[in-house]
Design a protein around this motif. Structure first.
Motif, mmCIF file in Angstrom:
data_model
loop_
_atom_site.group_PDB
_atom_site.id
_atom_site.type_symbol
_atom_site.label_atom_id
_atom_site.label_comp_id
_atom_site.label_asym_id
_atom_site.label_seq_id
_atom_site.Cartn_x
_atom_site.Cartn_y
_atom_site.Cartn_z
ATOM 1 N N GLY A 63 4.387 -29.217 -9.961
ATOM 2 C CA GLY A 63 3.963 -30.005 -8.500
ATOM 3 C C GLY A 63 2.704 -29.888 -8.282
ATOM 4 O O GLY A 63 1.787 -29.665 -9.255
ATOM 5 N N PHE A 64 2.111 -30.215 -7.330
ATOM 6 C CA PHE A 64 0.706 -30.900 -7.087
ATOM 7 C C PHE A 64 0.241 -30.016 -5.548
ATOM 8 O O PHE A 64 1.245 -30.067 -4.632
ATOM 9 N N LEU A 65 -1.026 -29.849 -5.632
ATOM 10 C CA LEU A 65 -1.646 -29.351 -4.466
ATOM 11 C C LEU A 65 -2.779 -30.721 -4.184
ATOM 12 O O LEU A 65 -3.572 -30.958 -4.996
ATOM 13 N N LEU A 66 -2.220 -31.389 -2.943
ATOM 14 C CA LEU A 66 -3.167 -32.760 -2.739
ATOM 15 C C LEU A 66 -4.181 -32.528 -2.084
ATOM 16 O O LEU A 66 -4.084 -32.009 -0.770
ATOM 17 N N LEU A 67 -5.509 -32.455 -2.556
ATOM 18 C CA LEU A 67 -6.749 -32.452 -2.074
ATOM 19 C C LEU A 67 -7.177 -33.511 -1.206
ATOM 20 O O LEU A 67 -6.714 -34.502 -1.202
ATOM 21 N N PRO A 68 -8.091 -33.186 -0.324
ATOM 22 C CA PRO A 68 -8.537 -34.223 0.679
ATOM 23 C C PRO A 68 -9.397 -35.524 0.141
ATOM 24 O O PRO A 68 -9.760 -35.302 -1.267
ATOM 25 N N PRO A 69 -9.143 -36.424 0.708
ATOM 26 C CA PRO A 69 -10.048 -37.734 0.051
ATOM 27 C C PRO A 69 -11.353 -37.412 0.338
ATOM 28 O O PRO A 69 -11.871 -36.595 0.514
ATOM 29 N N TYR A 70 -12.075 -38.189 -0.874
ATOM 30 C CA TYR A 70 -13.628 -38.091 -0.958
ATOM 31 C C TYR A 70 -14.475 -38.706 0.257
ATOM 32 O O TYR A 70 -13.954 -39.901 0.589
ATOM 33 N N LEU A 71 -15.284 -37.777 0.950
ATOM 34 C CA LEU A 71 -16.455 -38.147 1.802
ATOM 35 C C LEU A 71 -15.771 -38.656 3.161
ATOM 36 O O LEU A 71 -16.203 -38.044 4.142
ATOM 37 N N ILE A 72 -14.888 -39.545 3.020
ATOM 38 C CA ILE A 72 -14.444 -40.304 4.291
ATOM 39 C C ILE A 72 -13.730 -39.340 5.193
ATOM 40 O O ILE A 72 -12.999 -38.641 4.808
ATOM 41 N N ILE A 73 -14.310 -39.721 6.670
ATOM 42 C CA ILE A 73 -13.529 -38.769 7.769
ATOM 43 C C ILE A 73 -12.514 -39.997 8.230
ATOM 44 O O ILE A 73 -12.918 -40.855 8.835
ATOM 45 N N PRO A 74 -11.100 -39.940 7.825
ATOM 46 C CA PRO A 74 -10.283 -41.217 8.058
ATOM 47 C C PRO A 74 -9.643 -40.932 9.462
ATOM 48 O O PRO A 74 -9.586 -39.799 10.048
ATOM 49 N N GLU A 75 -9.336 -42.256 9.858
ATOM 50 C CA GLU A 75 -8.316 -42.265 11.084
ATOM 51 C C GLU A 75 -6.965 -41.708 10.627
ATOM 52 O O GLU A 75 -6.894 -41.418 9.471
ATOM 53 N N GLN A 76 -5.976 -41.046 11.547
ATOM 54 C CA GLN A 76 -4.856 -40.677 11.145
ATOM 55 C C GLN A 76 -4.098 -41.697 10.229
ATOM 56 O O GLN A 76 -3.248 -41.100 9.191
ATOM 57 N N GLY A 136 -6.821 -35.260 -6.020
ATOM 58 C CA GLY A 136 -7.420 -35.695 -4.754
ATOM 59 C C GLY A 136 -8.808 -36.286 -4.815
ATOM 60 O O GLY A 136 -8.950 -36.621 -6.126
ATOM 61 N N GLY A 137 -9.404 -36.883 -3.990
ATOM 62 C CA GLY A 137 -10.820 -37.278 -4.090
ATOM 63 C C GLY A 137 -10.691 -38.924 -4.041
ATOM 64 O O GLY A 137 -9.855 -39.513 -3.409
ATOM 65 N N ASN A 138 -11.156 -39.449 -4.927
ATOM 66 C CA ASN A 138 -10.995 -40.906 -5.299
ATOM 67 C C ASN A 138 -9.367 -41.143 -5.436
ATOM 68 O O ASN A 138 -8.804 -40.834 -6.182
ATOM 69 N N ILE A 139 -8.744 -42.242 -4.709
ATOM 70 C CA ILE A 139 -7.386 -42.404 -4.744
ATOM 71 C C ILE A 139 -6.865 -42.887 -6.150
ATOM 72 O O ILE A 139 -6.096 -42.493 -6.610
ATOM 73 N N ARG A 140 -7.659 -43.617 -6.762
ATOM 74 C CA ARG A 140 -7.408 -44.247 -8.092
ATOM 75 C C ARG A 140 -7.329 -43.145 -9.327
ATOM 76 O O ARG A 140 -6.590 -43.051 -9.917
ATOM 77 N N GLU A 141 -8.438 -42.552 -8.997
ATOM 78 C CA GLU A 141 -8.497 -41.373 -10.197
ATOM 79 C C GLU A 141 -7.354 -40.290 -9.988
ATOM 80 O O GLU A 141 -6.917 -39.720 -10.945
ATOM 81 N N ALA A 142 -7.229 -40.031 -8.368
ATOM 82 C CA ALA A 142 -6.224 -39.111 -8.152
ATOM 83 C C ALA A 142 -4.936 -39.491 -8.864
ATOM 84 O O ALA A 142 -3.995 -38.377 -9.092
#
Length: 308
Positions: free
Chosen positions: A105-118, A85-91
């Motif tokens: 398999g994977f546990l997909l962690l939240p994106p870095y810092l940004i509070i995104p729209e749905q 997770g985090g930085n999308i390219r690195e993830a």
């Protein structure tokens, strides 16, 4: 590999730490010992390079090393999931690397810092899920909080098999479980998840991530077995003398979610050391001593429960 892949997420999930030497270099042998300890003590799955593993502090070479060792050490006895997770390219790069290394398999962690729209949240998790053929678990916490509509769109992806909640909004959880049901496997990912597991299990959450399983897995197993069996006396005893006291220590300083695990492992003789990478901080000596007392008492309680 599709969504019908036969990977059960039920039970107690083990989250190994990332051990460092005094120069903050990875200690591969200590990590191997951590994973082996979890597998040998009956944990139902292992999640490497996630929150307890200080994912945010690992470079790509360290990530590769840890996933490789985790997969080799588990040796197919339990599923091994990798965090990403985090930085999308690195993830994406880490997802594709871990798939090549044999992760299950994977546990997909939240994106870095940004509070995104749905919309942005959906696009982020969809992009990661579509970057692999392996099963993925969506992790809700912090800046990744879903509406039912967004989660329903995500589960249309064939490899989204699980949802881990680290938010603790029970109104939202009830809506999710009642609306989606068995289309997802539900996992309790709250801090010190034993604390909330009775409430989560009543909703249909069949698994949880256990920090204390890194050093007292027999307590985690006794607690969960007693909970499922309706043994309220044992559950209450473990609550009062183990779970709540450890929880109170964890609340004393930010970052203890990781460093207190290493302290517990050090107390029981597992060779992971006490070093954590900044911005985390090590456990104070006073808090370490309190944890040591709790661990000693916890083993007495398990012996009583299993012999009674």
């Amino acid at each position: 590999m599709g969504k019908d892949v036969n990977i059960s997420l039920a039970g107690i999930m083990g989250f190994p730490v990332t051990p460092y030497d005094r120069n903050e270099q990875l200690d591969e042998k200590a990590f191997q010992a951590n994973v082996r300890f979890l597998v040998e003590n009956g944990l139902d799955s292992v999640f490497v390079c996630a929150g307890s593993g200080e994912y945010q502090s690992l470079d790509i070479n360290e990530y590769e090393q840890l996933v490789s060792v985790g997969v080799a050490t588990a040796a197919g006895k339990v599923p091994v999931f990798a965090g990403a997770g985090g930085n999308i390219r690195e993830a994406i790069a880490r997802v594709q690397l871990a798939e090549q290394l044999g992760a299950d398999g994977f546990l997909l962690l939240p994106p870095y810092l940004i509070i995104p729209e749905q919309e942005g949240l959906f696009n982020y998790y969809r992009t990661l899920a579509q970057s692999t053929s392996l099963p993925v678990i969506i992790y809700q916490r912090d800046n990744a909080i879903f509406t039912l509509s967004t989660l329903e769109k995500l589960i249309s992806l064939p490899n989204v098999i699980g949802f881990k909640d680290g938010l603790g909004n029970f109104e939202l959880n009830i809506e999710f479980v009642q609306s989606i049901g068995a289309r997802l496997q539900w996992m309790n990912g709250m801090p010190l998840a034993e604390l909330t597991m009775p409430a989560y299990s009543a909703l249909g959450y069949l698994s949880y991530s256990s920090a204390i399983s890194n050093y007292i897995p027999q307590v985690s197993r006794t607690f969960y077995t007693s909970l499922l069996a309706g043994d309220q006396a044992t559950v209450k005893s473990i609550y009062q003398e183990v779970i709540l006291p450890i929880h109170r220590i964890r609340q004393l300083r930010k970052g203890y979610a990781v460093s207190l695990i290493k302290a517990g492992m050090n107390i029981v003789g597992l060779p992971v050391g006490l070093e954590v990478r900044t911005p985390l901080v090590p456990v104070d000596k006073e808090h370490y001593a309190r944890l040591e007392t709790i661990i000693k008492r916890s083993l007495e309680l398990v012996a009583i429960a299993n012999n009674g």
